[in-house]
Each structure stands twice: as C-alpha cells, then as structure tokens.
Write a protein that holds these residues in place. Structure first.
Motif, PDB file in Angstrom:
ATOM      1  N   ALA A 188       0.838  -1.205   0.000  1.00  0.00           N
ATOM      2  CA  ALA A 188       0.000   0.000   0.000  1.00  0.00           C
ATOM      3  C   ALA A 188       0.873   1.255   0.000  1.00  0.00           C
ATOM      4  O   ALA A 188       0.589   2.218  -0.718  1.00  0.00           O
ATOM      5  N   LEU A 189       1.941   1.228   0.798  1.00  0.00           N
ATOM      6  CA  LEU A 189       2.832   2.384   0.858  1.00  0.00           C
ATOM      7  C   LEU A 189       3.588   2.598  -0.448  1.00  0.00           C
ATOM      8  O   LEU A 189       3.999   3.720  -0.744  1.00  0.00           O
ATOM      9  N   ASP A 190       3.757   1.552  -1.234  1.00  0.00           N
ATOM     10  CA  ASP A 190       4.374   1.719  -2.550  1.00  0.00           C
ATOM     11  C   ASP A 190       3.501   2.584  -3.450  1.00  0.00           C
ATOM     12  O   ASP A 190       4.001   3.256  -4.351  1.00  0.00           O
ATOM     13  N   HIS A 191       2.208   2.590  -3.193  1.00  0.00           N
ATOM     14  CA  HIS A 191       1.279   3.383  -4.005  1.00  0.00           C
ATOM     15  C   HIS A 191       0.973   4.746  -3.399  1.00  0.00           C
ATOM     16  O   HIS A 191       0.637   5.681  -4.128  1.00  0.00           O
ATOM     17  N   LYS A 192       1.054   4.860  -2.080  1.00  0.00           N
ATOM     18  CA  LYS A 192       0.676   6.125  -1.422  1.00  0.00           C
ATOM     19  C   LYS A 192       1.610   6.355  -0.239  1.00  0.00           C
ATOM     20  O   LYS A 192       1.334   5.952   0.881  1.00  0.00           O
ATOM     21  N   LYS A 193       2.733   6.981  -0.496  1.00  0.00           N
ATOM     22  CA  LYS A 193       3.772   7.149   0.522  1.00  0.00           C
ATOM     23  C   LYS A 193       3.392   8.110   1.651  1.00  0.00           C
ATOM     24  O   LYS A 193       3.980   8.073   2.713  1.00  0.00           O
ATOM     25  N   ASP A 194       2.412   8.964   1.430  1.00  0.00           N
ATOM     26  CA  ASP A 194       2.044   9.943   2.454  1.00  0.00           C
ATOM     27  C   ASP A 194       0.797   9.541   3.245  1.00  0.00           C
ATOM     28  O   ASP A 194       0.181  10.363   3.902  1.00  0.00           O
ATOM     29  N   TYR A 195       0.449   8.281   3.223  1.00  0.00           N
ATOM     30  CA  TYR A 195      -0.727   7.761   3.922  1.00  0.00           C
ATOM     31  C   TYR A 195      -0.272   7.337   5.320  1.00  0.00           C
ATOM     32  O   TYR A 195       0.149   6.218   5.549  1.00  0.00           O
ATOM     33  N   LEU A 196      -0.361   8.253   6.276  1.00  0.00           N
ATOM     34  CA  LEU A 196       0.229   8.059   7.595  1.00  0.00           C
ATOM     35  C   LEU A 196      -0.354   6.871   8.357  1.00  0.00           C
ATOM     36  O   LEU A 196       0.360   6.220   9.125  1.00  0.00           O
ATOM     37  N   GLN A 197      -1.623   6.565   8.185  1.00  0.00           N
ATOM     38  CA  GLN A 197      -2.220   5.420   8.873  1.00  0.00           C
ATOM     39  C   GLN A 197      -1.513   4.125   8.509  1.00  0.00           C
ATOM     40  O   GLN A 197      -1.418   3.213   9.325  1.00  0.00           O
ATOM     41  N   LEU A 198      -1.023   4.048   7.291  1.00  0.00           N
ATOM     42  CA  LEU A 198      -0.320   2.836   6.877  1.00  0.00           C
ATOM     43  C   LEU A 198       0.968   2.646   7.659  1.00  0.00           C
ATOM     44  O   LEU A 198       1.326   1.526   8.021  1.00  0.00           O
ATOM     45  N   TYR A 199       1.668   3.739   7.931  1.00  0.00           N
ATOM     46  CA  TYR A 199       2.904   3.631   8.706  1.00  0.00           C
ATOM     47  C   TYR A 199       2.609   3.176  10.138  1.00  0.00           C
ATOM     48  O   TYR A 199       3.324   2.336  10.679  1.00  0.00           O
ATOM     49  N   THR A 200       1.563   3.720  10.736  1.00  0.00           N
ATOM     50  CA  THR A 200       1.252   3.317  12.111  1.00  0.00           C
ATOM     51  C   THR A 200       0.736   1.879  12.158  1.00  0.00           C
ATOM     52  O   THR A 200       1.087   1.125  13.067  1.00  0.00           O
ATOM     53  N   ASN A 201      -0.055   1.489  11.171  1.00  0.00           N
ATOM     54  CA  ASN A 201      -0.524   0.105  11.111  1.00  0.00           C
ATOM     55  C   ASN A 201       0.645  -0.853  10.925  1.00  0.00           C
ATOM     56  O   ASN A 201       0.725  -1.890  11.579  1.00  0.00           O
ATOM     57  N   ARG A 202       1.544  -0.483  10.020  1.00  0.00           N
ATOM     58  CA  ARG A 202       2.693  -1.351   9.772  1.00  0.00           C
ATOM     59  C   ARG A 202       3.618  -1.391  10.985  1.00  0.00           C
ATOM     60  O   ARG A 202       4.187  -2.443  11.300  1.00  0.00           O
ATOM     61  N   ALA A 203       3.742  -0.274  11.690  1.00  0.00           N
ATOM     62  CA  ALA A 203       4.568  -0.261  12.906  1.00  0.00           C
ATOM     63  C   ALA A 203       4.000  -1.234  13.941  1.00  0.00           C
ATOM     64  O   ALA A 203       4.752  -1.991  14.565  1.00  0.00           O
ATOM     65  N   LEU A 204       2.683  -1.222  14.129  1.00  0.00           N
ATOM     66  CA  LEU A 204       2.064  -2.161  15.066  1.00  0.00           C
ATOM     67  C   LEU A 204       2.316  -3.601  14.629  1.00  0.00           C
ATOM     68  O   LEU A 204       2.656  -4.467  15.438  1.00  0.00           O
ATOM     69  N   CYS A 205       2.185  -3.842  13.361  1.00  0.00           N
ATOM     70  CA  CYS A 205       2.438  -5.160  12.797  1.00  0.00           C
ATOM     71  C   CYS A 205       3.888  -5.570  13.057  1.00  0.00           C
ATOM     72  O   CYS A 205       4.168  -6.705  13.461  1.00  0.00           O
ATOM     73  N   ARG A 206       4.796  -4.666  12.859  1.00  0.00           N
ATOM     74  CA  ARG A 206       6.215  -4.967  13.049  1.00  0.00           C
ATOM     75  C   ARG A 206       6.561  -5.161  14.520  1.00  0.00           C
ATOM     76  O   ARG A 206       7.479  -5.921  14.838  1.00  0.00           O
ATOM     77  N   ILE A 207       5.837  -4.514  15.396  1.00  0.00           N
ATOM     78  CA  ILE A 207       6.017  -4.776  16.833  1.00  0.00           C
ATOM     79  C   ILE A 207       5.616  -6.216  17.131  1.00  0.00           C
ATOM     80  O   ILE A 207       6.304  -6.932  17.852  1.00  0.00           O
ATOM     81  N   LYS A 208       4.491  -6.644  16.559  1.00  0.00           N
ATOM     82  CA  LYS A 208       4.045  -8.026  16.750  1.00  0.00           C
ATOM     83  C   LYS A 208       5.071  -9.020  16.216  1.00  0.00           C
ATOM     84  O   LYS A 208       5.223 -10.118  16.752  1.00  0.00           O
ATOM     85  N   LEU A 209       5.781  -8.644  15.144  1.00  0.00           N
ATOM     86  CA  LEU A 209       6.807  -9.510  14.549  1.00  0.00           C
ATOM     87  C   LEU A 209       8.167  -9.343  15.224  1.00  0.00           C
ATOM     88  O   LEU A 209       9.140  -9.994  14.836  1.00  0.00           O
ATOM     89  N   GLU A 210       8.227  -8.461  16.216  1.00  0.00           N
ATOM     90  CA  GLU A 210       9.457  -8.139  16.942  1.00  0.00           C
ATOM     91  C   GLU A 210      10.548  -7.587  16.019  1.00  0.00           C
ATOM     92  O   GLU A 210      11.726  -7.827  16.201  1.00  0.00           O
ATOM     93  N   LEU A 211      10.109  -6.821  15.031  1.00  0.00           N
ATOM     94  CA  LEU A 211      11.026  -6.096  14.153  1.00  0.00           C
ATOM     95  C   LEU A 211      11.154  -4.677  14.706  1.00  0.00           C
ATOM     96  O   LEU A 211      10.593  -3.716  14.180  1.00  0.00           O
ATOM     97  N   TRP A 212      11.868  -4.564  15.786  1.00  0.00           N
ATOM     98  CA  TRP A 212      11.886  -3.337  16.576  1.00  0.00           C
ATOM     99  C   TRP A 212      12.365  -2.136  15.788  1.00  0.00           C
ATOM    100  O   TRP A 212      11.720  -1.085  15.809  1.00  0.00           O
TER     101      TRP A 212
END
Length: 105
Positions: free
Chosen positions: A58-82
């Motif tokens: 999604a971010l490849d298509h819309k780099k300024d979509y801030l919700q995507l960054y926060t969603n992905r950050a939460l996802c990465r926390i779950k994956l322990e990709l600190w």
C-alpha cells in the motif's frame, strides 16, 4: 479571476498533465486502500507477516498515507522487528513535523 490562455498548446499540455496526475493519485489511493483493508484483515487473524506485506505494498502506491505507517509499525512490533517499527513511527513524526506544523492544530 485568472485569465486563461485559449488555444495555447503549452497550456493545454500542462492542463492535461494536471488531470493525468490527479487521476493517477486517485487510482493509487484506491489501490492503497485495498491493500490497507487486506492488511487490517490479516492483522485481525494474526497473520502479521502477510499484513506487513500488504501495508508495504500500500505504501508503494501512497507514501504519504500516515495510517499505513502506524498500522505497519504495530504489525512490526508483533513480529518483533523493533528497528523497523521505530523507523515507521519516526516517519510519521517527520511527516507531522513538516506538514502538520508539529502537531499544532
């Protein structure tokens, strides 16, 4: 009221370019929304790697979509990709600092 040049080929080309870019932005936003929904569904099911992939696409298509960054950050926390989670959160803060007057609204 602005004076618009009539039958000026340069102006017509510029106007066409504006319209094409706007159409492309609308299309990219729709595609990003679709990937975001897929990512959200995967998050609900606990499929964090797949969700991370969808948010990234999604971010490849819309780099300024801030919700995507926060969603992905939460996802990465779950994956322990600190570090990746920190990078996503930092990106949101940088965008807000530049475009939202540092959260002062």
């Amino acid at each position: 009221e602005p004076i618009v040049p009539k039958n000026d080929p340069n102006f017509i080309a510029m106007e066409k370019d504006f319209e094409d870019r706007a159409a492309r932005r609308r299309k990219d936003k729709r595609i990003a929304e679709d990937f975001k929904e897929k990512g959200n569904d995967c998050m609900k099911k606990g499929l964090y790697r797949t969700a991370n992939k969808h948010y990234t696409e999604a971010l490849d298509h819309k780099k300024d979509y801030l919700q995507l960054y926060t969603n992905r950050a939460l996802c990465r926390i779950k994956l322990e990709l600190w570090q990746d989670a920190v990078d996503d959160c930092t990106r949101v803060l940088e965008y807000c600092e530049v475009f939202d007057n540092g959260f002062e609204k």
